[in-house]
Design a protein around this motif. Structure first.
Motif, PDB file in Angstrom:
ATOM      1  N   LEU A 192       8.601 -31.330  25.366  1.00  0.00           N
ATOM      2  CA  LEU A 192       7.303 -31.707  26.560  1.00  0.00           C
ATOM      3  C   LEU A 192       7.135 -30.315  27.676  1.00  0.00           C
ATOM      4  N   LEU A 193       8.088 -29.984  28.436  1.00  0.00           N
ATOM      5  CA  LEU A 193       8.256 -28.987  28.864  1.00  0.00           C
ATOM      6  C   LEU A 193       8.029 -27.209  28.404  1.00  0.00           C
ATOM      7  N   VAL A 194       8.475 -27.115  27.583  1.00  0.00           N
ATOM      8  CA  VAL A 194       9.174 -25.550  27.409  1.00  0.00           C
ATOM      9  C   VAL A 194       7.280 -25.373  26.387  1.00  0.00           C
ATOM     10  N   ASN A 195       6.990 -24.364  26.194  1.00  0.00           N
ATOM     11  CA  ASN A 195       6.283 -23.802  26.242  1.00  0.00           C
ATOM     12  C   ASN A 195       6.908 -23.137  24.911  1.00  0.00           C
ATOM     13  N   PRO A 196       6.676 -23.428  24.060  1.00  0.00           N
ATOM     14  CA  PRO A 196       7.220 -22.544  22.465  1.00  0.00           C
ATOM     15  C   PRO A 196       6.502 -20.660  22.608  1.00  0.00           C
ATOM     16  N   HIS A 197       6.104 -20.324  23.339  1.00  0.00           N
ATOM     17  CA  HIS A 197       4.739 -18.758  22.752  1.00  0.00           C
ATOM     18  C   HIS A 197       5.681 -18.719  24.065  1.00  0.00           C
ATOM     19  N   PHE A 202      16.075 -21.895  22.982  1.00  0.00           N
ATOM     20  CA  PHE A 202      15.662 -21.767  22.029  1.00  0.00           C
ATOM     21  C   PHE A 202      17.547 -21.780  20.792  1.00  0.00           C
ATOM     22  N   ILE A 203      18.666 -21.452  22.096  1.00  0.00           N
ATOM     23  CA  ILE A 203      19.737 -21.701  21.887  1.00  0.00           C
ATOM     24  C   ILE A 203      20.441 -22.788  21.703  1.00  0.00           C
ATOM     25  N   THR A 204      20.126 -23.888  22.255  1.00  0.00           N
ATOM     26  CA  THR A 204      19.704 -25.776  22.013  1.00  0.00           C
ATOM     27  C   THR A 204      19.279 -25.942  20.006  1.00  0.00           C
ATOM     28  N   LEU A 205      17.961 -25.534  20.087  1.00  0.00           N
ATOM     29  CA  LEU A 205      17.502 -25.264  18.994  1.00  0.00           C
ATOM     30  C   LEU A 205      17.716 -25.142  17.425  1.00  0.00           C
ATOM     31  N   LEU A 206      18.382 -24.158  18.404  1.00  0.00           N
ATOM     32  CA  LEU A 206      19.455 -23.414  16.730  1.00  0.00           C
ATOM     33  C   LEU A 206      20.189 -23.910  16.628  1.00  0.00           C
ATOM     34  N   SER A 207      21.373 -24.327  17.451  1.00  0.00           N
ATOM     35  CA  SER A 207      22.261 -24.950  17.852  1.00  0.00           C
ATOM     36  C   SER A 207      22.510 -26.681  16.781  1.00  0.00           C
ATOM     37  N   LEU A 208      21.569 -27.364  17.006  1.00  0.00           N
ATOM     38  CA  LEU A 208      20.630 -28.594  16.535  1.00  0.00           C
ATOM     39  C   LEU A 208      20.897 -28.164  15.428  1.00  0.00           C
ATOM     40  N   ALA A 229       3.713 -32.311  20.734  1.00  0.00           N
ATOM     41  CA  ALA A 229       2.353 -32.844  21.856  1.00  0.00           C
ATOM     42  C   ALA A 229       2.589 -32.152  23.028  1.00  0.00           C
ATOM     43  N   GLY A 230       3.269 -31.386  23.436  1.00  0.00           N
ATOM     44  CA  GLY A 230       2.872 -30.287  24.310  1.00  0.00           C
ATOM     45  C   GLY A 230       1.445 -29.655  24.067  1.00  0.00           C
ATOM     46  N   SER A 231       2.275 -28.823  25.515  1.00  0.00           N
ATOM     47  CA  SER A 231       1.201 -27.828  26.032  1.00  0.00           C
ATOM     48  C   SER A 231       0.331 -26.241  24.693  1.00  0.00           C
ATOM     49  N   ASP A 232       1.233 -26.857  23.413  1.00  0.00           N
ATOM     50  CA  ASP A 232       1.275 -25.362  22.464  1.00  0.00           C
ATOM     51  C   ASP A 232       0.664 -26.023  22.004  1.00  0.00           C
ATOM     52  N   GLU A 235       8.821 -15.048  22.641  1.00  0.00           N
ATOM     53  CA  GLU A 235       9.189 -13.956  23.591  1.00  0.00           C
ATOM     54  C   GLU A 235      10.881 -13.223  23.732  1.00  0.00           C
ATOM     55  N   VAL A 236      11.687 -14.712  23.882  1.00  0.00           N
ATOM     56  CA  VAL A 236      13.358 -14.124  23.692  1.00  0.00           C
ATOM     57  C   VAL A 236      13.983 -14.270  22.160  1.00  0.00           C
ATOM     58  N   ALA A 237      12.662 -14.801  21.565  1.00  0.00           N
ATOM     59  CA  ALA A 237      13.863 -15.859  20.520  1.00  0.00           C
ATOM     60  C   ALA A 237      14.651 -14.600  19.798  1.00  0.00           C
ATOM     61  N   PHE A 238      14.594 -13.012  19.766  1.00  0.00           N
ATOM     62  CA  PHE A 238      16.158 -12.178  19.248  1.00  0.00           C
ATOM     63  C   PHE A 238      17.011 -12.240  19.688  1.00  0.00           C
ATOM     64  N   ILE A 239      17.038 -11.924  20.871  1.00  0.00           N
ATOM     65  CA  ILE A 239      17.883 -11.791  22.685  1.00  0.00           C
ATOM     66  C   ILE A 239      18.804 -13.066  22.368  1.00  0.00           C
ATOM     67  N   ALA A 240      17.930 -14.980  22.242  1.00  0.00           N
ATOM     68  CA  ALA A 240      18.329 -15.668  22.172  1.00  0.00           C
ATOM     69  C   ALA A 240      19.692 -15.855  20.947  1.00  0.00           C
ATOM     70  N   MET A 241      19.072 -15.627  19.834  1.00  0.00           N
ATOM     71  CA  MET A 241      19.390 -15.877  18.574  1.00  0.00           C
ATOM     72  C   MET A 241      20.380 -15.581  18.534  1.00  0.00           C
ATOM     73  N   VAL A 242      20.934 -13.674  19.121  1.00  0.00           N
ATOM     74  CA  VAL A 242      21.851 -13.334  18.956  1.00  0.00           C
ATOM     75  C   VAL A 242      23.059 -13.650  19.679  1.00  0.00           C
ATOM     76  N   ILE A 243      22.448 -14.215  20.404  1.00  0.00           N
ATOM     77  CA  ILE A 243      23.912 -15.165  21.833  1.00  0.00           C
ATOM     78  C   ILE A 243      23.729 -16.497  21.011  1.00  0.00           C
ATOM     79  N   GLY A 244      23.081 -17.261  21.027  1.00  0.00           N
ATOM     80  CA  GLY A 244      23.042 -18.275  19.800  1.00  0.00           C
ATOM     81  C   GLY A 244      24.499 -18.169  18.964  1.00  0.00           C
ATOM     82  N   LEU A 245      24.595 -17.171  17.993  1.00  0.00           N
ATOM     83  CA  LEU A 245      25.166 -16.922  17.077  1.00  0.00           C
ATOM     84  C   LEU A 245      26.244 -16.919  17.308  1.00  0.00           C
ATOM     85  N   PHE A 246      26.059 -15.617  18.869  1.00  0.00           N
ATOM     86  CA  PHE A 246      27.290 -15.250  18.854  1.00  0.00           C
ATOM     87  C   PHE A 246      28.486 -16.668  19.266  1.00  0.00           C
ATOM     88  N   MET A 247      27.401 -17.493  20.143  1.00  0.00           N
ATOM     89  CA  MET A 247      27.998 -18.423  20.439  1.00  0.00           C
ATOM     90  C   MET A 247      28.713 -19.747  19.404  1.00  0.00           C
TER      91      MET A 247
END
Length: 490
Positions: free
Chosen positions: A294-299, A376-382, A46-49, A303-315
Motif C-alpha cells: 500500500l505504501l508504494v506508488n507504482p508510477h 523495485f529490486i525486491t520485486l525483481l528478487s522475489l 489495492a493502493g493509490s495506483d 521512473e527508476v525502473a531501468f537503473i533499479a533493474m541494472v542494480i538488481g541484476l548486478f546484486m
C-alpha cells in the motif's frame, strides 16, 4: 475514488485484504510462486495506483515493520535447532556479517559508478542504498524454504536460515551508521566501529539474558490458563526488542538470539506456544507485506525502473555470488554447487523496504529515490530468485526426497518427560510375517504401543490384538540423546 485509511474503515479494508491475500496464497502454493510476493502484489493493487486505498505514512509503516520483524525473527529463532546449526555456525555467522559488508561495498561502488548518468548520488548515499539492500530477507527465506518443504543436502537449509535470521541486524547497523555519517560531519571511523560494537554486544548479550529469563518465567510461573502463556512470551519479545533499542543495542539481533535460547530449552506448553507463534507470524507477515504494498506508488517506481533493474541484476549475478564465495573461502567442506546455491538464495523482501523508510524519515537527500529503487529490486528478487529456488536446487542436485510425516494422533508429550519420544508407524505386510498379533511384532527396544488407529477408529491395544496392514501405531519410546536443553544448562 480514493479510499483513506480512516478509523472507521481500517477494519473493513484490512479484513478484506487479509481474506483475499490468503485466498490468493493458494495459487502460490500450487504454482511455486512465493506467497509473500502475492501479498505484496495484493497491497500494490489495492493502493493509490490501484483501487485507491491511500496509505503514505512511512512512520506508521516502519512501526508495523518493527513489530512484525520482532515476531518473525523471534519465531525463526525458536524454530532454529542448535544441533542443526552447530555444524554450519561459523559459515552462517561469516555470511551474515562479512557477507553483508562485502555486498554493501560491491553494490555501493557499482551504484556510484552506474548512477552518474541517471541519478546523481554521492558515494555515501550510494553506500546507504546498498546497505539497505544488503541482507537476505528472513521472512522470504523462511517462508519459501518451509512452505515448499525444500530439503537440502550439505546442511544448506539451516545455514541459509541462520544467515537470513542473523544478517538483518548487520544491515540495520550499516543503515543507521551511514545515515548518521551522512547527517553528521563529526562521524569518524572510530565512532562507526564503536557504534557497531555497542549494537552487537548489547544486542547479543541482552538477547541471551532475556531469553534465559523468559524460559525461567514460563516454566515456573503458574498462571492457571495455558492459553495465556504464548501471550506472556509475546510480551517478553516486545520488551526484549524495546529495552535493547533503548540501551543502544540491536533489537533485531536480541529477539533472534532470545528465540534461539527459548526454542532450545525445555518449555512447558511448548505445543500451544509454537502453534500460537506459527499463526501470529503468518499474520504479521501478511500485514507487513500488505502495508508495504500500500505504501508504494507504482508510477514512481517506473521512473527508476531501468537503473533499479541494472542494480538488481548486478546484486543477483555479481555482488551476492562474489560476497558468498569470498566469505566462504576458509570453509573447504562446502561444495561448489553448495556455494552456487547459497549465492542464488539472496532473496530481498520486506526487510530492505522497511530499512528504506529510515532514510525517508531521517530526511536524507534522495531518500524517496532510494525507497523506490529498493522496492523495485525486491520485486525483481522475489520474481527471479524466489520462484526458481526449488528448480535451482534440483538442477544442482542438492534437493533430496521429502520425508512425509503423518500426524494421525495429534498427541505431544509434556516437556518434563525428557527421556521419551512419540513415534508413528504404519503396519506393513513384512511386519506381520511372524504373526499378526501385537505380541508377535519386533519393536525397537524400550518401545510401547499406546494406540492403534484403524479406519478412523482408535483402539487401546493389548498383546493379543490382531493387526492389519496400514494400521497406524502410536509408539512411546526412549530417546537416544537429549535434544532440548534443560533449564539453566547450555
Amino acid at each position: 475514488m480514493d479510499v483513506f485509511l480512516a478509523a472507521e474503515n481500517i477494519l473493513l479494508i484490512g479484513s478484506v485484504l487479509l481474506f483475499f491475500s490468503i485466498l490468493v496464497s493458494k495459487t502460490g502454493f500450487r504454482f511455486g510462486i512465493p506467497v509473500l510476493l502475492l501479498f505484496l502484489i495484493v497491497g500494490i493493487l489495492a493502493g493509490s495506483d490501484g483501487l485507491g486505498v491511500q496509505f503514505n505514512n512511512a512512520g506508521e509503516a516502519q512501526f508495523i515493520g518493527m513489530v512484525s520483524l520482532s515476531i518473525i525473527l523471534f519465531s525463526g529463532g525458536m524454530d532454529t535447532k542448535i544441533k542443526e546449526i552447530r555444524p554450519v555456525l561459523k559459515e552462517g555467522i561469516v555470511l551474515s556479517t562479512v557477507g553483508v559488508l562485502l555486498t554493501t561495498l560491491f553494490t555501493g561502488f557499482f551504484i556510484y559508478w552506474i548512477a552518474q548518468g541517471h541519478i546523481a548520488l554521492p558515494l555515501s548515499t550510494a553506500l546507504l542504498l546498498a546497505a539497505v539492500m544488503s541482507s537476505t530477507d528472513s521472512a522470504s527465506v523462511f517462508g519459501i524454504l518451509r512452505s515448499q518443504n525444500i530439503r537440502l543436502k550439505e546442511n544448506l537449509r539451516p545455514m541459509l536460515e541462520l544467515e537470513s535470521g542473523s544478517n538483518d541486524p548487520m544491515a540495520y547497523m550499516l543503515t543507521v551508521v551511514l545515515i548518521q555519517a551522512i547527517q553528521s560531519s563529526t562521524m569518524n571511523g572510530w565512532n562507526i566501529v564503536l557504534a557497531f560494537l555497542i549494537q552487537f554486544v548489547v544486542g547479543s548479550g541482552l538477547g541471551w539474558l532475556l531469553g534465559k529469563f523468559a524460559v525461567r518465567v514460563i516454566n515456573r510461573i503458574n498462571i492457571g490458563n495455558k492459553s495465556l502463556y504464548p501471550i506472556l512470551l509475546g510480551s517478553m519479545v516486545f520488551f526484549t526488542f524495546t529495552i535493547t533499542d533503548l540501551l543502544k543495542g540491536n533489537g533485531y539481533l536480541a529477539v533472534y538470539i532470545a528465540g534461539i535460547v527459548i526454542g532450545n530449552h525445555k518449555l512447558q506448553y511448548r505445543r500451544e506456544i509454537l502453534t500460537f507463534f506459527d499463526g501470529i507470524t503468518w499474520f504479521f507477515q501478511i500485514v507487513l507485506f500488505l502495508t508495504l504494498g500500500l505504501l508504494v506508488n507504482p508510477h514512481e517506481m517506473l521512473e527508476v525502473a531501468f537503473i533499479a533493474m541494472v542494480i538488481g541484476l548486478f546484486m543477483i549475478l555479481v555482488a551476492r555470488p562474489l560476497s558468498v564465495f569470498i566469505s566462504l573461502l576458509p570453509f573447504k567442506k562446502l561444495s561448489l554447487k553448495g556455494r552456487l546455491f547459497v549465492s542464488w538464495v539472496g532473496l530481498r523482501g520486506a526487510v530492505p523496504i522497511i530499512f528504506a523508510t529510515y532514510p525517508v524519515l531521517a530526511g536524507v537527500e534522495g531518500a524517496h529515490v532510494i525507497f523506490n529503487i529498493v522496492f523495485f529490486i525486491t520485486l525483481l528478487s522475489l520474481i527471479i530468485q524466489g520462484t526458481t529456488i526449488p528448480f535451482i536446487a534440483r538442477k544442482l542436485g542438492l534437493s533430496v526426497p521429502i520425508e512425509i510425516k503423518e500426524d494421525n494422533f495429534g498427541i505431544e508429550l509434556p516437556e518434563d518427560i525428557v527421556d521419551t519420544d512419540l513415534r508413528e508407524i504404519a503396519v506393513t505386510q513384512a511386519m506381520l510375517e511372524k504373526g499378526n498379533k501385537l505380541m508377535n511384532i519386533d519393536f525397537p527396544e524400550k518401545s510401547l504401543v499406546m494406540l492403534v488407529k484403524r479406519d478412523g477408529q482408535f483402539i487401546v491395544p493389548n498383546g493379543r490384538l490382531e493387526l492389519q496392514v496400514n494400521d497406524k501405531l502410536l509408539l512411546i519410546k526412549g530417546k537416544e540423546k537429549e535434544e532440548l536443553l534443560p533449564e539453566g544448562k547450555e
